[in-house]
Scaffold this motif. Structure first.
Motif, PDB file in Angstrom:
ATOM      1  N   LEU A 111       0.829  -1.203   0.000  1.00 31.04           N
ATOM      2  CA  LEU A 111       0.000   0.000   0.000  1.00 31.04           C
ATOM      3  C   LEU A 111       0.866   1.257   0.000  1.00 31.04           C
ATOM      4  CD1 LEU A 111      -3.012   0.797   0.094  1.00 31.04           C
ATOM      5  CD2 LEU A 111      -2.852   0.782   2.594  1.00 31.04           C
ATOM      6  N   LEU A 112       1.913   1.264   0.796  1.00 38.21           N
ATOM      7  CA  LEU A 112       2.769   2.446   0.908  1.00 38.21           C
ATOM      8  C   LEU A 112       3.553   2.715  -0.374  1.00 38.21           C
ATOM      9  CD1 LEU A 112       3.993   1.829   4.550  1.00 38.21           C
ATOM     10  CD2 LEU A 112       2.776   3.878   3.785  1.00 38.21           C
ATOM     11  N   ARG A 113       3.822   1.690  -1.141  1.00 34.31           N
ATOM     12  CA  ARG A 113       4.559   1.883  -2.401  1.00 34.31           C
ATOM     13  C   ARG A 113       3.759   2.675  -3.425  1.00 34.31           C
ATOM     14  NH1 ARG A 113       5.791  -3.832  -1.995  1.00 34.31           N
ATOM     15  NH2 ARG A 113       7.797  -4.108  -0.918  1.00 34.31           N
ATOM     16  N   THR A 114       2.467   2.852  -3.201  1.00 34.51           N
ATOM     17  CA  THR A 114       1.647   3.633  -4.128  1.00 34.51           C
ATOM     18  C   THR A 114       1.815   5.134  -3.906  1.00 34.51           C
ATOM     19  OG1 THR A 114      -0.314   3.629  -2.681  1.00 34.51           O
ATOM     20  CG2 THR A 114      -0.052   1.768  -4.209  1.00 34.51           C
ATOM     21  N   GLN A 115       2.749   5.528  -3.033  1.00 39.98           N
ATOM     22  CA  GLN A 115       3.037   6.939  -2.773  1.00 39.98           C
ATOM     23  C   GLN A 115       1.822   7.673  -2.203  1.00 39.98           C
ATOM     24  OE1 GLN A 115       6.288   8.746  -3.522  1.00 39.98           O
ATOM     25  NE2 GLN A 115       6.642   6.592  -3.044  1.00 39.98           N
ATOM     26  N   LEU A 116       1.318   7.126  -1.105  1.00 41.80           N
ATOM     27  CA  LEU A 116       0.157   7.713  -0.448  1.00 41.80           C
ATOM     28  C   LEU A 116       0.473   9.078   0.146  1.00 41.80           C
ATOM     29  CD1 LEU A 116      -0.956   4.562   1.565  1.00 41.80           C
ATOM     30  CD2 LEU A 116      -2.085   5.455  -0.482  1.00 41.80           C
ATOM     31  N   MET A 117      -0.562   9.887   0.317  1.00 40.81           N
ATOM     32  CA  MET A 117      -0.433  11.130   1.067  1.00 40.81           C
ATOM     33  C   MET A 117      -0.469  10.878   2.561  1.00 40.81           C
ATOM     34  SD  MET A 117      -3.022  13.460  -1.110  1.00 40.81           S
ATOM     35  CE  MET A 117      -3.087  14.632   0.237  1.00 40.81           C
ATOM     36  N   GLY A 118      -1.027   9.753   2.951  1.00 38.99           N
ATOM     37  CA  GLY A 118      -1.107   9.400   4.363  1.00 38.99           C
ATOM     38  C   GLY A 118      -1.703   8.020   4.511  1.00 38.99           C
ATOM     39  N   LEU A 119      -1.519   7.434   5.687  1.00 43.07           N
ATOM     40  CA  LEU A 119      -2.055   6.096   5.966  1.00 43.07           C
ATOM     41  C   LEU A 119      -2.709   6.099   7.340  1.00 43.07           C
ATOM     42  CD1 LEU A 119      -2.323   3.022   5.421  1.00 43.07           C
ATOM     43  CD2 LEU A 119      -0.052   2.749   6.448  1.00 43.07           C
ATOM     44  N   VAL A 120      -3.934   5.617   7.390  1.00 46.88           N
ATOM     45  CA  VAL A 120      -4.636   5.408   8.660  1.00 46.88           C
ATOM     46  C   VAL A 120      -4.620   3.906   8.920  1.00 46.88           C
ATOM     47  CG1 VAL A 120      -6.816   5.611   9.896  1.00 46.88           C
ATOM     48  CG2 VAL A 120      -6.064   7.454   8.371  1.00 46.88           C
ATOM     49  N   LEU A 121      -4.077   3.505  10.064  1.00 49.15           N
ATOM     50  CA  LEU A 121      -3.779   2.099  10.316  1.00 49.15           C
ATOM     51  C   LEU A 121      -4.316   1.626  11.662  1.00 49.15           C
ATOM     52  CD1 LEU A 121      -2.194  -0.598   9.917  1.00 49.15           C
ATOM     53  CD2 LEU A 121      -0.155   0.616  10.747  1.00 49.15           C
ATOM     54  N   ALA A 122      -5.073   0.539  11.639  1.00 48.19           N
ATOM     55  CA  ALA A 122      -5.452  -0.175  12.865  1.00 48.19           C
ATOM     56  C   ALA A 122      -4.642  -1.470  12.860  1.00 48.19           C
ATOM     57  CB  ALA A 122      -6.945  -0.469  12.884  1.00 48.19           C
ATOM     58  N   PRO A 123      -3.534  -1.527  13.564  1.00 47.32           N
ATOM     59  CA  PRO A 123      -2.560  -2.609  13.392  1.00 47.32           C
ATOM     60  C   PRO A 123      -2.916  -3.883  14.156  1.00 47.32           C
ATOM     61  CG  PRO A 123      -1.778  -1.092  15.048  1.00 47.32           C
ATOM     62  CD  PRO A 123      -3.082  -0.522  14.532  1.00 47.32           C
ATOM     63  N   VAL A 124      -2.244  -4.970  13.770  1.00 43.80           N
ATOM     64  CA  VAL A 124      -2.382  -6.229  14.501  1.00 43.80           C
ATOM     65  C   VAL A 124      -1.022  -6.769  14.945  1.00 43.80           C
ATOM     66  CG1 VAL A 124      -4.521  -6.863  13.337  1.00 43.80           C
ATOM     67  CG2 VAL A 124      -2.345  -7.626  12.376  1.00 43.80           C
ATOM     68  N   ALA A 125       0.080  -6.261  14.366  1.00 41.43           N
ATOM     69  CA  ALA A 125       1.414  -6.782  14.683  1.00 41.43           C
ATOM     70  C   ALA A 125       1.887  -6.296  16.051  1.00 41.43           C
ATOM     71  CB  ALA A 125       2.409  -6.382  13.598  1.00 41.43           C
ATOM     72  N   SER A 126       2.919  -6.950  16.550  1.00 43.99           N
ATOM     73  CA  SER A 126       3.438  -6.637  17.887  1.00 43.99           C
ATOM     74  C   SER A 126       4.586  -5.639  17.861  1.00 43.99           C
ATOM     75  CB  SER A 126       3.901  -7.923  18.583  1.00 43.99           C
ATOM     76  OG  SER A 126       4.888  -8.577  17.804  1.00 43.99           O
ATOM     77  N   SER A 127       5.070  -5.252  16.683  1.00 42.86           N
ATOM     78  CA  SER A 127       6.122  -4.242  16.570  1.00 42.86           C
ATOM     79  C   SER A 127       5.950  -3.500  15.252  1.00 42.86           C
ATOM     80  CB  SER A 127       7.515  -4.873  16.630  1.00 42.86           C
ATOM     81  OG  SER A 127       8.509  -3.869  16.438  1.00 42.86           O
ATOM     82  N   HIS A 128       6.188  -2.179  15.306  1.00 47.09           N
ATOM     83  CA  HIS A 128       6.035  -1.358  14.111  1.00 47.09           C
ATOM     84  C   HIS A 128       7.285  -0.528  13.838  1.00 47.09           C
ATOM     85  CE1 HIS A 128       1.995  -2.013  15.899  1.00 47.09           C
ATOM     86  NE2 HIS A 128       1.773  -2.447  14.678  1.00 47.09           N
ATOM     87  N   ALA A 129       8.420  -0.955  14.398  1.00 47.86           N
ATOM     88  CA  ALA A 129       9.668  -0.212  14.209  1.00 47.86           C
ATOM     89  C   ALA A 129      10.037  -0.095  12.738  1.00 47.86           C
ATOM     90  CB  ALA A 129      10.792  -0.899  14.986  1.00 47.86           C
ATOM     91  N   TRP A 130       9.681  -1.096  11.951  1.00 45.78           N
ATOM     92  CA  TRP A 130      10.051  -1.098  10.530  1.00 45.78           C
ATOM     93  C   TRP A 130       9.386   0.026   9.740  1.00 45.78           C
ATOM     94  CZ3 TRP A 130       6.500  -1.638   6.572  1.00 45.78           C
ATOM     95  CH2 TRP A 130       5.217  -2.050   6.945  1.00 45.78           C
ATOM     96  N   LEU A 131       8.333   0.645  10.297  1.00 45.28           N
ATOM     97  CA  LEU A 131       7.641   1.723   9.603  1.00 45.28           C
ATOM     98  C   LEU A 131       8.355   3.075   9.719  1.00 45.28           C
ATOM     99  CD1 LEU A 131       3.908   0.956  10.495  1.00 45.28           C
ATOM    100  CD2 LEU A 131       4.857   1.119   8.183  1.00 45.28           C
TER     101      LEU A 131
END
Length: 326
Positions: A111-131
């Motif tokens: 999704l992010l590769r589409t060059q978004l203006m922004g992302l609204v995220l309800a996450p399920v993972a236990s770590s988001h450092a990679w973002l």
């Protein structure tokens, strides 16, 4: 919806000055910039950001990623984001992450590769450092669940207080055997709600019995099995706190048959029309979605502005009949 002229009037400047602030003109005086940015926030001003997207080589889209777009809670968030973006002349790209934390990264990267203006995220993972590298170019707003290992805006409801209210309501009705019914252990919201449940027991002087905690109620079959297990205890629960609307819907038939009093976290369509009508902790997912979408556009328009990263929205108890109230 507020206009640039409304912002200018509130800030005591010209519309041209508002435009210069929006376009990050370095010649705007710091005091003037702060005054205009405060006026934007006060009026919930969402600027027309299309021109900026073209200059930055971006798509005119905001992404929304939630565990399940069919879930009434997350569907409300999606609709709210779409309404904010539509008013700004933008499209919305929506995707479901599912419940598998391992799948989240691949879905979001696509999704992010589409060059978004922004992302609204309800996450399920236990770590988001990679973002973190993605956040250098794309505003990412977390809803319902705060990020882990990452500093980012998040808009959440008071899970702990809501669970405390629900559990305490059942305890105040004389129930000392209150079960906690959930579907997953990993989301931070589940852990916060479990914390509110245990805190309410402690404050009421009721010992925690871990056999009353059930984490496999994510389907009709799972909810039925868990409630059957609970009913077979030597001292079965007389009341149940359901930790989210999805669990409440899956468990409703079995809960009704059991005769136990129950309260659910989160309202859902027809909850007030069922028999018994379901007592709930009432959430406002649309409010979360509007807050997150507005912040994403604000951050895109004025990347250097300062905001409070955490917004906790209060919740309340809507009393109906399932808790035993007349």
């Amino acid at each position: 919806m507020a206009t640039m002229q409304d912002v200018a009037a509130l800030a005591g400047v010209s519309a041209k000055t508002v435009s210069r602030v929006f376009n990050d003109d370095p010649h705007v005086l710091p005091d003037t910039r702060l005054r205009v940015e405060d006026a934007m926030r006060s009026l919930n001003y969402v600027p027309n950001v299309l021109a900026r997207t073209f200059r930055a080589g971006r798509s005119s889209s905001v992404g929304v990623a939630v565990p399940d777009v069919v879930d009434p809670f997350f569907a409300s968030i999606v609709r709210a984001v779409e309404s904010v973006c539509s008013a700004a002349g933008l499209t919305t790209l929506v995707t479901s992450i599912g419940d598998d934390p391992a799948r989240e990264r691949s879905v979001l990267e696509a999704l992010l590769r589409t060059q978004l203006m922004g992302l609204v995220l309800a996450p399920v993972a236990s770590s988001h450092a990679w973002l973190a590298p993605w956040m250098e170019t794309t505003p990412i707003e977390f809803v319902d669940r705060a990020p882990v290992d990452l500093d980012a805006d998040h808009f959440v409801e008071d899970d702990r207080d809501g669970s405390y209210l629900a559990t305490r309501h059942l305890l105040d009705h004389g129930h000392t055997r209150v079960a906690f019914l959930a579907d997953q252990t990993h989301p931070p919201s589940s852990r916060r709600r479990l914390g509110g449940y245990t805190e309410a027991l402690t404050d009421a002087g009721v010992a925690l019995d871990e056999r009353l905690i059930a984490f496999d109620a994510g389907s009709d079959e799972g909810a039925g099995r868990e409630l059957d297990r609970l009913s077979r205890l030597a001292s079965p629960p007389t009341a149940v706190f359901s930790s989210n609307a999805r669990v409440t819907m899956h468990a409703f038939g079995a809960l009704k048959s059991s005769g136990a009093a129950f309260v659910g976290f989160g309202d859902f369509p027809m909850a007030d029309r069922l028999t018994p009508a379901v007592t709930v902790i009432d959430q406002d997912p649309a409010h979360l979605g509007r807050l997150a979408a507005t912040r994403a556009l604000e951050r895109f328009a004025t990347p250097d502005a300062r905001y409070e990263p955490a917004t906790v929205v209060p919740v309340g108890l809507t009393v109906r009949h399932s808790c035993g109230c007349p």
